[in-house]
Design an enzyme around this catalytic site. Structure first.
Site, mmCIF file in Angstrom:
data_model
loop_
_atom_site.group_PDB
_atom_site.id
_atom_site.type_symbol
_atom_site.label_atom_id
_atom_site.label_comp_id
_atom_site.label_asym_id
_atom_site.label_seq_id
_atom_site.Cartn_x
_atom_site.Cartn_y
_atom_site.Cartn_z
ATOM 1 N N CYS A 66 0.871 -1.174 0.000
ATOM 2 C CA CYS A 66 0.000 0.000 0.000
ATOM 3 C C CYS A 66 0.908 1.225 0.000
ATOM 4 C CB CYS A 66 -0.971 -0.031 1.184
ATOM 5 S SG CYS A 66 -0.223 0.096 2.823
ATOM 6 N N GLY A 67 0.436 2.352 0.487
ATOM 7 C CA GLY A 67 1.261 3.554 0.496
ATOM 8 C C GLY A 67 2.364 3.509 1.528
#
Length: 168
Positions: A66-67
């Protein structure tokens, strides 16, 4: 080795680089989503799909991107049989396997380059639980006990479709 890999849109580029790297090294990689960057995919649905792949035996290990690595870690790690860790160094990726028997590596596209992500994935996949011969047996016994306790917590993952944010 059989490895499940997943991401949300923010981790898609990192996931694709790691997937290609692992496949080139001969691993069987199952992509549980997201399929592209066209729709905003919700990370809890990816986490549950990662957990399901591990619980069913379709995967021996998993990688979720993810980020930051945090959402991926939280969403996969809440399920029984999953020990998810967010790592940013080769040493933590190796120790997560050796000491904790982690089975889900979570990485963040904002903090890990594709090159580093591939190295972290490789270290994670190659490391073995308790591969620390200098560590006393009493400590390794504790590691096994802790692993068993952690793996027993959480809900059973169910079959879940990827969920996307509805566009207005």
């Amino acid at each position: 080795m059989r490895i499940a890999i997943g991401s949300v849109v923010k981790g898609f580029r990192l996931k694709e680089a790691i997937k290609a790297h692992l496949q080139a090294r001969g691993h069987e990689v199952t992509d549980v989503g997201c399929p592209d960057t066209e729709q905003f995919c919700k990370f809890p649905s990816v986490g549950e799909r990662i957990a399901r792949a591990l619980a069913s035996g379709r995967a021996q290990l998993a990688i979720s991107c993810c980020g930051s690595g945090t959402g991926a870690c939280i969403s996969a790690g809440k399920f029984q049989g999953v020990c998810a860790v967010s790592c940013e160094s080769e040493q933590t990726a190796r120790l997560a396997r050796v000491v904790n028997d982690a089975n889900c590596l979570c990485l963040g596209e904002d903090v890990v380059t594709p090159e580093l992500g591939c190295r972290l994935a490789e270290v994670f996949v190659e490391a073995r639980f308790q591969d620390a011969p200098a560590v006393p047996e009493a400590v390794r016994a504790f590691w096994r006990e802790a692993r068993d306790e952690l793996m027993a917590r959480g809900a059973d993952p169910g079959p879940r479709e990827l969920e996307f944010l509805k566009q207005p």
